[in-house]
Design a protein around this motif. Structure first.
Motif, PDB file in Angstrom:
ATOM      1  N   LYS A  52      24.423 -10.793 -28.532  1.00 22.06           N
ATOM      2  CA  LYS A  52      23.070 -10.270 -28.751  1.00 22.06           C
ATOM      3  C   LYS A  52      22.184 -10.521 -27.534  1.00 22.06           C
ATOM      4  CE  LYS A  52      22.424 -13.114 -32.160  1.00 22.06           C
ATOM      5  NZ  LYS A  52      23.666 -13.898 -32.235  1.00 22.06           N
ATOM      6  N   THR A  53      22.183 -11.782 -27.088  1.00 19.44           N
ATOM      7  CA  THR A  53      21.342 -12.131 -25.946  1.00 19.44           C
ATOM      8  C   THR A  53      21.781 -11.353 -24.712  1.00 19.44           C
ATOM      9  OG1 THR A  53      20.904 -14.308 -26.833  1.00 19.44           O
ATOM     10  CG2 THR A  53      20.605 -14.026 -24.470  1.00 19.44           C
ATOM     11  N   THR A  54      23.091 -11.213 -24.581  1.00 18.75           N
ATOM     12  CA  THR A  54      23.622 -10.466 -23.443  1.00 18.75           C
ATOM     13  C   THR A  54      23.048  -9.051 -23.430  1.00 18.75           C
ATOM     14  OG1 THR A  54      25.649 -11.754 -23.609  1.00 18.75           O
ATOM     15  CG2 THR A  54      25.743  -9.728 -22.323  1.00 18.75           C
ATOM     16  N   LEU A 166      12.378  -9.915 -28.101  1.00 14.11           N
ATOM     17  CA  LEU A 166      12.261 -11.255 -28.685  1.00 14.11           C
ATOM     18  C   LEU A 166      13.661 -11.817 -28.875  1.00 14.11           C
ATOM     19  CD1 LEU A 166       9.817 -10.123 -31.514  1.00 14.11           C
ATOM     20  CD2 LEU A 166       9.149 -11.255 -29.393  1.00 14.11           C
ATOM     21  N   ASP A 167      13.942 -12.963 -28.242  1.00 10.10           N
ATOM     22  CA  ASP A 167      15.265 -13.573 -28.391  1.00 10.10           C
ATOM     23  C   ASP A 167      15.159 -14.781 -29.307  1.00 10.10           C
ATOM     24  OD1 ASP A 167      17.840 -14.368 -28.249  1.00 10.10           O
ATOM     25  OD2 ASP A 167      17.899 -14.640 -26.076  1.00 10.10           O
ATOM     26  N   GLU A 168      15.561 -14.628 -30.543  1.00  8.41           N
ATOM     27  CA  GLU A 168      15.509 -15.702 -31.532  1.00  8.41           C
ATOM     28  C   GLU A 168      14.169 -16.418 -31.478  1.00  8.41           C
ATOM     29  OE1 GLU A 168      18.662 -17.181 -33.048  1.00  8.41           O
ATOM     30  OE2 GLU A 168      20.168 -16.043 -31.972  1.00  8.41           O
ATOM     31  N   PRO A 169      13.084 -15.700 -31.593  1.00  7.42           N
ATOM     32  CA  PRO A 169      11.782 -16.330 -31.367  1.00  7.42           C
ATOM     33  C   PRO A 169      11.445 -17.356 -32.441  1.00  7.42           C
ATOM     34  CG  PRO A 169      11.486 -14.146 -32.281  1.00  7.42           C
ATOM     35  CD  PRO A 169      12.952 -14.292 -32.003  1.00  7.42           C
TER      36      PRO A 169
HETATM   37 MG   LIG Z   1      21.491 -15.814 -28.017  1.00  6.00          MG
END
Ligand SMILES: [Mg+2]
Ligand SMILES: Nc1ncnc2c1ncn2[C@@H]1O[C@H](COP(=O)(O)OP(=O)(O)O)[C@@H](O)[C@H]1O
Lengths: 366, 570, 336
Positions: A52-54, A166-169
């Motif tokens: 996901k982050t990638t 938003l990354d796992e905010p």
């Molecule tokens: Mg991640």
């Protein structure tokens, strides 16, 4: 799904096509395609490490893909540096600059820097917007986690970006704060109409907040759909397992839309996929406990093994007769229980509605 | 409602039109390359020049292993190699247990005055390695205060051993204290609950947890001793070692080829050690990351008393070795006239450059600190933080680690071969302070780099990503956020460079010219000429200066931290 | 781009060093405490010339000069052992020049060639520094001769300079070989080696060590001995009766110097009477007769005690002698 066609005819706000990213021999992202409409709130949902982050970083230009393209309004921005893109970003760690005050953090991207009065006004507006009025002169370390995340959000919104990433905010926050902030985030997003792509591994969060959910697994997209589509019609066994609770029953093909579980035959709402052995999926809330026995398809008798009070719901463990070794979980709402008492050891009639049963080929376990 | 600033071009979407070349990406790609080039010039090329020299005849023809054969055939050199090995092994066997005991007492008991003891243990870092050797002569030499305590002569194996123990103690101590402080208290607790006695706990929990530290301390000590030249120069007497031999060959006889071969002989153990050390460091880091609960010793009177006694004993030895040197510099004529005098601080009648050498040292140390610290910090920033540098970062990182594998003496030799080569356009730098500063920064680059990189890694990894999303170029974030937050580390690095430049001899001894002699080199010259009291005086100046600057920089760091506390508080 | 910047920087640095006009680089092995008055005297007489001294011990300066043969950095050598200068002369590295006062220099104290390639300044000679206090403590008799030093009582009590690094060390070895003959000379050194505690880097150090009582006997030279005794060190100076090894401190111009005129002025000064008067403060035997005054610390017949010293022989054999010496004694620990 009606407005879709109108949008798809024009280029989507943001699209990725065939995106892949490898780290050495490991494929973190494998041929991912996705389109996001303007103003939409999309969640990337999946277990930790699924890429996901990638994907988010590729969209942000913080990383470059090995293959595939990132398109904004149809224009290829795959190789564009972050500074030439138009987005704001918020990370799980907040990444607030510890040596700058809240006001300086929020004004960090505002240009030109000498227009201080204008920036001050803008910072005040944003702090109000995120529910932290008057926090200008504090330093990040003096704020709680939830407050810091609000500042990070304000900073990301300060330049009025066309896209919010938003990354796992919310992942680093306490459960209560998280729920509160989740609702505010959704309200804010609707209010500003800013297109938002959010990463989360929390399925409840994704279902609650997103217009559309993208379920990912091992670098691939498993399903894209509205929260209810994802929940009601999981496209794969992985999605069904990852999102919400489920009962799984080992089943064999009997006819085109009929399977056998133990000594019972169950009818399905749609035709079976290819194969002979299946895993039958049914949500606990779809396991219906009847007041009295009525011979009908997909109805069977089960002994109540356990009754557990779970707040808004009561959870039953049921041992269906004729299905040795199988335990069904059912969730009953209070209104139903008020009509009927259920105690352990009792035998109750249970219905498994045909349209709520989904069969996945056995062996397709992720 | 939000009023969107003019910047918003509604509907324009995520892409903004490109305008001109991307300066950030360009700089990001070029700057790390500049650093790589600088390190190539300051480390790799000199090393290669030395390698080349070991295989070439004086007139430039290739002679293969002829120089090596010649060295192997000369009993003096073989002897020196054996001596080097013996004294290094012995020093390792003495220092590691001693430093372990010291670190253990500091980290695992609740004994009194731990802060003070810690500082005492680090004191030797402020002195050039010649200083303990000079003190040893005053203590145990033929006219020594405590001559009767020792059976034989201080000159030779035992004197060198004692001096090296003093010189390497803080290095081993730092590694072991870190290893012990980091190991997990929960394991010890679990062992206690399981009924393991203190001895069993020590051998089953404490020792294994510190094993990487022990091995790397042993390797570091061994290399330091093999390549040290100060101690054997002063108290070696006729106990010849490789490091002194390299100096004799190159300076004394201008036999560069032989010097190169001896340099190579010194480089081999250092390279081996370095390889093993790096592997261990990585494993240790992996072992550490999961740990959480630090050990909090509780008061146990008997144990604490014993620890206090041990710490006092070692500290006393360290302090006296320094104090004797200082005292010797203030006595008129040891041992016949013990009246107080400052005459030895008038260096006009002795060799080595005297006060101008001291001033040169100050200049060199200041330059190394002021130039080295920002240089190292930026280099670490490129490797750790700069996204555009991602391609070059591994190369730069490797080059940053290389100097640790190169003993100062070898680096100095390499500089002679490379920068004094007739074909080198940079020849003009040879013999000047600038090249000496370059050499010093290069010599101590790795430790400084690791300090800076560690500090940078502790920052949130997403600062740069956030800044990029806000369209703020990296240099603004570097200036507004990274530097202010890392100021203490930067000061640390500066202090390290300053003190190292004040105390190091090994590389500079090959590089100075009469106008650019430095204090630590003057020590060697004075001792060579037999002006021991003057040498003690110069050593005292060095220690006093290192200590004063260290204290001043600590105070500065304190002030910065207090200012930081403003944005750190709650 | 960076290369250009570097090159520019280097260019600037080079230009800066070249700016000073008449600066002579002078290589010397003179004692550090002697250089200052010599330098001041010359610069006072020649205000337009500045001297930049490179001082190292004799062996190092000699090796340095030899290694720079193809690319000399020194303009003048002022104060180096005549033996070493003779080595350089044999290699054709010195510029022949007859200083103005050459006529008044003792013929034995200058190069035989004409014009001479080096001209002597003064004689320095072997002297034993004997610490009376320590000797009394240890019950050591005062040695009278070189042979005395081989007596077993002196085991581990003697220090002498290393002949490769120190001119004093070399003149001792050279004198023993010339005095006793080749075979007997080496035999003598074999025996002496047994008593030797250390070979040290410089010629001064043995006397300084003796003065400090670190070792009771130091083989050194008379200037250092006299100076330390004057300062109050409890030492006696012993002039062994077989004779004293000696060498000349001498001056020469390095061939290929770009500052020949200035170098010749320095050579003139170094052989002049005012310079001799400066040398006289340190040494009893000067290259110019009639300048020296008697030194109360030295015996009256001091000059007579000097052995016959053949510089040409010493220079020719310098390399071989050092090799042989190194082979025999380089590692003290080994031999014992
Ligand atoms: Mg991640
Ligand atoms: N820089 C990297 N080098 C190597 N592997 C990486 C790197 N970044 C991410 N990965 C790997 O790629 C996979 C996906 O990572 P990521 O996108 O961060 O997952 P998540 O879905 O939890 O956000 C993980 O297995 C991770 O270990």
């Amino acid at each position: 799904m009606k407005p879709d066609d109108a949008f798809l005819s024009a280029a989507p706000h943001l699209a990725v096509a065939g995106l892949s990213r490898r780290y050495g021999a490991f494929t973190a992202l494998d041929d991912v395609s996705l389109a996001i409409r303007k103003g939409e709130f999309v969640c990337l949902l999946g277990p930790s490490g699924c890429g996901k982050t990638t994907l988010l970083r590729l969209v942000a230009g913080l990383d470059t893909p090995d293959a595939g393209r990132v398109l904004a309004h149809g224009a290829d921005i795959t190789r564009l540096p972050p500074a030439r893109r138009d987005y704001g970003i918020v990370f799980q760690s907040y990444a607030l600059f510890p040596n700058l005050s809240v006001a300086d953090n929020i004004a960090y991207g505002l240009t030109p820097r000498r227009e201080r009065a204008r920036h001050r006004e803008r910072v005040r507006e944003l702090l109000e917007l995120v529910g932290l009025p008057g926090a200008e002169d504090k330093y990040p370390a003096a704020l709680s986690g939830g407050q810091q995340q609000r500042v990070a959000l304000a900073r990301a919104l300060a330049t009025s970006p066309g896209l919010l990433l938003l990354d796992e905010p919310l992942s680093a926050l306490d459960a209560r704060v998280r729920d509160k902030l989740r609702d505010e985030l959704k309200r804010l997003q609707k209010k500003l109409g800013v297109t938002t792509l959010m990463v989360t591994h929390d399925q409840a969060e994704a279902l609650a907040i997103a217009d559309r959910v993208v379920v990912m697994n091992a670098g691939r997209i498993e399903q894209v759909g509205t929260p209810s589509e994802i929940y009601r019609q999981p496209a794969s066994r992985f999605v069904a397992e990852f999102v919400g609770e489920a009962n799984w029953l080992a089943a064999r093909r009997v006819a085109d839309d009929v399977v056998e579980v133990g000594s019972h035959r169950l009818v399905l709402g749609q035709a079976l996929p290819a194969g002979d052995a299946f895993s039958l999926f049914v949500r606990p809330e779809d396991v219906l406990v009847r007041e009295r026995w009525q011979a009908a398809p997909n109805t069977l008798l089960a002994r109540v093994a356990d009754v557990a009070f779970a707040g808004a719901l009561t959870r039953l463990k049921l041992a269906p007769e004729g299905m040795p070794g199988v335990t069904l979980t059912a969730e009953l709402c209070p209104s139903m229980l008020s009509r009927q008492t259920v105690v352990p050891g009792q035998i109750v009639p249970v219905a498994l509605p045909a349209e709520r049963l989904i069969a996945y080929p056995e062996g397709a376990r992720c | 409602m939000l009023n969107m600033p003019a910047r918003r071009t509604d509907g324009a979407g995520p892409a903004r039109p490109a305008s001109g070349p991307d300066l950030e990406a360009l700089l990001g790609r070029i700057l790390p390359l500049v650093w790589v080039a600088a390190l190539l010039l300051a480390i790799a090329f000199p090393l290669m020049a030395m390698l080349g020299r070991a295989f070439l005849a004086a007139d430039g023809g290739f002679v293969g292993l002829a120089h090596f054969a010649e060295v192997a055939g000369s009993p003096g050199l073989v002897r020196a190699a054996l001596n080097s090995f013996a004294v290094s092994a012995a020093a390792t066997l003495v220092v590691v247990p001693l430093a372990f005991g010291f670190a253990f007492a500091l980290t695992r008991t609740a004994t009194w005055g731990r802060g003070v003891f810690r500082q005492v243990a680090l004191l030797p870092l402020l002195a050039p390695s010649l200083m303990p050797a000079i003190s040893l002569v005053y203590l145990f030499g033929n006219q020594g205060l405590l001559k009767d305590w020792v059976g034989g002569s201080v000159y030779g194996f035992w004197g060198v051993l004692a001096g090296e123990v003093f010189y390497t103690f803080p290095h081993a101590f730092l590694i072991l204290a870190t290893a012990l402080a980091a190991s997990d208290a929960r394991l010890a607790e679990a062992a206690r609950v399981l009924g393991a006695g203190p001895v069993r706990r020590f051998f089953s929990v404490t020792l294994p947890a510190a094993r990487y530290g022990l091995v790397s301390a042993a390797l570091v000590v061994f290399t330091l001793v093999v390549t040290d030249f100060g101690v054997p120069k002063v108290v070696g007497g006729d106990f010849n070692v490789l490091a002194v031999e390299a100096f004799k060959q190159v300076i004394g006889q201008q036999n560069f080829e032989r010097g190169a071969v001896v340099g190579l002989m010194l480089l081999v153990p250092a390279l081996l050690t370095f390889g093993v050390e790096r592997r261990l460091a990585r494993r240790q880091a992996a072992a550490l990351s999961a740990r959480a609960v630090p050990f909090a010793p509780s008061r146990r009177r008997g144990v604490d008393l014993a620890a206090f006694a041990g710490l006092t004993l070692v500290s006393f030895a360290i302090v006296s070795l320094l104090a004797v040197g200082v005292a010797a510099s203030l006595l008129a004529y040891w041992p016949y006239d013990l009246s107080f005098t400052l005459a030895h601080y008038d260096f006009s009648g002795v060799d080595g450059g005297g006060w101008s050498a001291y001033v040169n040292s100050l200049t060199l140390a200041t330059a190394s600190a002021l130039v080295g610290a920002p240089l190292v910090f930026l280099g670490a920033y490129w490797t750790e933080k700069l996204k555009a540098a991602a391609g070059v970062a591994p190369v730069l990182r490797a080059f940053a680690l290389l100097p640790m594998a190169v003993p100062g003496l070898v680096l100095g030799l390499g500089y002679v071969f490379f920068f004094n080569h007739p074909a080198n356009p940079l020849r003009g730098l040879y013999g000047g302070m600038a090249l000496m500063a370059v050499c010093t920064v290069a010599h101590f680059y790795t430790t400084a780099h690791l300090t800076a990189a560690t500090a940078l890694k502790q920052l949130d990894a997403e600062f740069e990503a956030v800044a990029a999303s806000l369209k703020v170029p990296f240099w603004v974030t570097l200036y507004r956020v990274t530097l202010p937050v890392c100021t203490p580390a930067l000061i640390d690095v500066a202090r390290f460079f300053f003190v190292s430049a004040m105390t190091t001899v090994s590389a500079l001894i090959f590089l100075y010219s009469p106008d650019s002699s430095v204090a630590a080199v003057a020590l060697v010259t004075m001792d060579d000429a037999g002006d021991t009291a003057a040498a003690a005086a110069m050593a005292t100046l060095i220690v006093a200066t290192s200590a004063a600057v260290s204290l001043a920089l600590s105070a500065l760091e304190g002030a910065v931290s207090r200012r930081k506390a403003r944005w750190k508080s709650r | 781009m960076t290369l250009n910047t570097l090159a520019a920087a280097v260019g600037l640095a080079l230009a800066a060093t070249a700016a000073q006009a008449a600066t002579l680089t002078v290589y010397t092995a003179l004692e550090a405490d002697q250089i200052k008055p010599y330098k001041e005297a010359f610069e006072k007489a020649n205000p337009d010339v500045e001297l930049r001294f490179v001082r190292e011990s004799t062996g190092i300066i000699t090796a340095k000069l030899l290694s720079e043969k193809n690319n000399p950095k020194a303009d003048v050598v002022w104060g180096l052992a005549a033996t070493s200068l003779q080595v350089l002369a044999d290699q054709g590295m010195l510029q022949p020049y007859a200083p103005k006062s050459l006529a008044s220099i003792t013929p034995a104290f200058r190069d035989r060639a004409n014009p001479p390639r080096w001209v002597g300044m003064d004689v320095w000679a072997a002297t034993i520094c004997f610490n009376t206090v320590e000797a009394a403590k240890k019950g050591l008799p005062k040695p009278q001769s070189w042979m005395d030093l081989t007596r077993p009582v002196y085991k581990d009590q003697i220090v002498m300079p290393h002949p490769a690094s120190s001119g004093t060390g070399f003149l001792d070895v050279s004198a023993w070989l010339q005095m006793f003959g080749d075979k007997k000379g080496w035999d003598y050194m074999d025996k002496l080696h047994v008593n030797m505690a250390q070979y040290v880097h410089s010629g001064s150090k043995p006397c300084k060590m003796a003065a400090a009582g670190e070792y009771p006997i130091g083989i050194s030279f008379e200037y250092r001995g006299a100076q330390l005794k004057e300062k109050g060190a409890p030492i006696d100076l012993v002039f062994p009766k077989e004779g004293l090894g000696w060498d000349l401190e001498a001056t020469a111009i390095v061939k290929g110097t770009k500052q020949l005129a200035a170098a010749q002025r320095l050579a003139d000064f170094a052989a002049s009477r005012p310079a001799m008067e400066l040398y006289e403060k340190n040494y009893a035997v000067l290259a110019m007769p009639g300048v020296a005054k008697p030194n109360p610390l030295l015996p009256a017949n001091y000059e007579k005690q000097l052995v016959k010293n053949d510089f040409t022989w010493a220079a020719r054999h310098r390399d071989a002698i050092l090799k042989e010496w190194s082979r025999r004694y380089e590692s003290k620990a080994e031999a014992k």
